[in-house]
Design an enzyme around this catalytic site. Structure first.
Site, PDB file in Angstrom:
ATOM      1  N   GLY A  11       0.764  -1.244   0.000  1.00 19.31           N
ATOM      2  CA  GLY A  11       0.000   0.000   0.000  1.00 19.31           C
ATOM      3  C   GLY A  11       0.794   1.292   0.000  1.00 19.31           C
ATOM      4  N   ARG A  91      -5.403  -8.938  -8.735  1.00 19.02           N
ATOM      5  CA  ARG A  91      -6.434  -9.708  -9.429  1.00 19.02           C
ATOM      6  C   ARG A  91      -6.651  -9.107 -10.809  1.00 19.02           C
ATOM      7  NH1 ARG A  91      -9.677 -12.677  -5.994  1.00 19.02           N
ATOM      8  NH2 ARG A  91     -11.358 -12.702  -7.496  1.00 19.02           N
ATOM      9  N   HIS A 109       2.223   0.214 -13.335  1.00 20.94           N
ATOM     10  CA  HIS A 109       3.044  -0.975 -13.535  1.00 20.94           C
ATOM     11  C   HIS A 109       4.519  -0.586 -13.396  1.00 20.94           C
ATOM     12  CE1 HIS A 109       3.911  -5.000 -14.863  1.00 20.94           C
ATOM     13  NE2 HIS A 109       4.833  -4.502 -15.670  1.00 20.94           N
TER      14      HIS A 109
HETATM   15  C1  GRF Z   1       3.777  -1.316  -7.292  1.00 16.01           C
HETATM   16  O1  GRF Z   1       5.113  -1.531  -7.664  1.00 16.01           O
HETATM   17  C2  GRF Z   1       2.878  -1.244  -8.500  1.00 16.01           C
HETATM   18  O2  GRF Z   1       3.525  -0.743  -9.618  1.00 16.01           O
HETATM   19  C3  GRF Z   1       2.517  -2.683  -8.726  1.00 16.01           C
HETATM   20  O3  GRF Z   1       2.389  -3.223  -7.446  1.00 16.01           O
HETATM   21  C4  GRF Z   1       3.210  -2.516  -6.532  1.00 16.01           C
HETATM   22  C5  GRF Z   1       2.356  -2.106  -5.385  1.00 16.01           C
HETATM   23  O4  GRF Z   1       3.109  -1.546  -4.347  1.00 16.01           O
HETATM   24  N1  GRF Z   1       1.324  -2.779  -9.539  1.00 16.01           N
HETATM   25  P1  GRF Z   1       2.388  -0.859  -3.126  1.00 16.01           P
HETATM   26  O5  GRF Z   1       1.442  -1.900  -2.540  1.00 16.01           O
HETATM   27  O6  GRF Z   1       1.662   0.343  -3.617  1.00 16.01           O
HETATM   28  O7  GRF Z   1       3.471  -0.510  -2.141  1.00 16.01           O
END
Ligand code: GRF
Length: 200
Positions: A11, A91, A109
């Site tokens: 998060g 998901r 991403h």
């Molecule tokens: C991030 O690196 C995002 O790009 C990917 O999942 C990760 C989530 O990190 N989709 P966080 O839970 O926001 O720390």
């Protein structure tokens, strides 16, 4: 604009967005709620600390992925959500969900799409030995990590940089970029033409 953030894990992006709103960096935005699919996700602790309502939707209660998505869409509609932010939501959304919030779902991403789609992208890019990687923010459509790209920023991997250092730099970049992209969306500055997103 009422925003819901969907997340499954740590998060840090959730927190960066909520803090950007609190610092008035995201004018017109209200993070109304967090939806998680993992009961013990750390993001829920952040939500409590930051005073954001959080709802856990238990995937075990649904026979199909669409069943789960229908429940999430019901919650989003009930809460008057206008923009859905995926931030480490582990998901794949079903076509049902994507249609209901067409062009109103964003994802982040941690690589330069279309390279390194899917999970563990930072590590896979690092192990592949790429010299440049980065962050992509895009609209979500029916395919995984595929929808029209809103914003991309590149990072050069340094000589002798460790995976942990790279991860740290990628996440810092994400925390800066996501509020920027959301702000453009809220201001109505993103125009989608096929695969192209124009910033007007
Ligand atoms: C991030 O690196 C995002 O790009 C990917 O999942 C990760 C989530 O990190 N989709 P966080 O839970 O926001 O720390």
């Amino acid at each position: 604009m009422n925003i819901a953030i969907l997340a499954s894990g740590r998060g840090s992006n959730f927190e960066a967005i909520v803090r950007a709103v609190k610092r008035k960096k995201l004018k017109g935005a209200k993070v109304k709620l967090l939806i998680t699919d993992r009961k013990d996700a750390y993001v829920r602790i952040r939500a409590k600390k930051l005073g954001v309502k959080d709802i856990f939707v238990d995937p075990k209660k649904f026979k199909t992925r669409e069943g789960f998505d229908r429940e999430v869409v019901n919650i989003l509609n009930r809460e008057g959500i206008e923009l859905v932010i995926l931030a480490g939501f582990m998901r794949i959304l079903t076509p049902y969900f994507v249609k209901k919030f067409k062009n109103r779902i964003l994802n982040i991403h941690p690589a330069l799409l279309p390279a390194f789609k899917g999970t563990d992208a930072i590590e896979r890019a690092y192990n592949y030995g790429v010299k440049v990687t980065g962050v992509t923010i895009h609209f979500v459509d029916e395919k995984v990590d595929y929808g029209p790209i809103i914003m991309q920023k590149a990072l050069e991997i340094k000589e002798r940089e460790s995976l942990e250092e790279l991860e740290e730099r990628i996440h810092r970049l994400e925390h800066k970029m996501y509020p920027e992209a959301i702000s453009l969306f809220i201001k109505g500055k993103l125009k989608i033409r096929g695969r192209h997103v124009k910033i007007i």
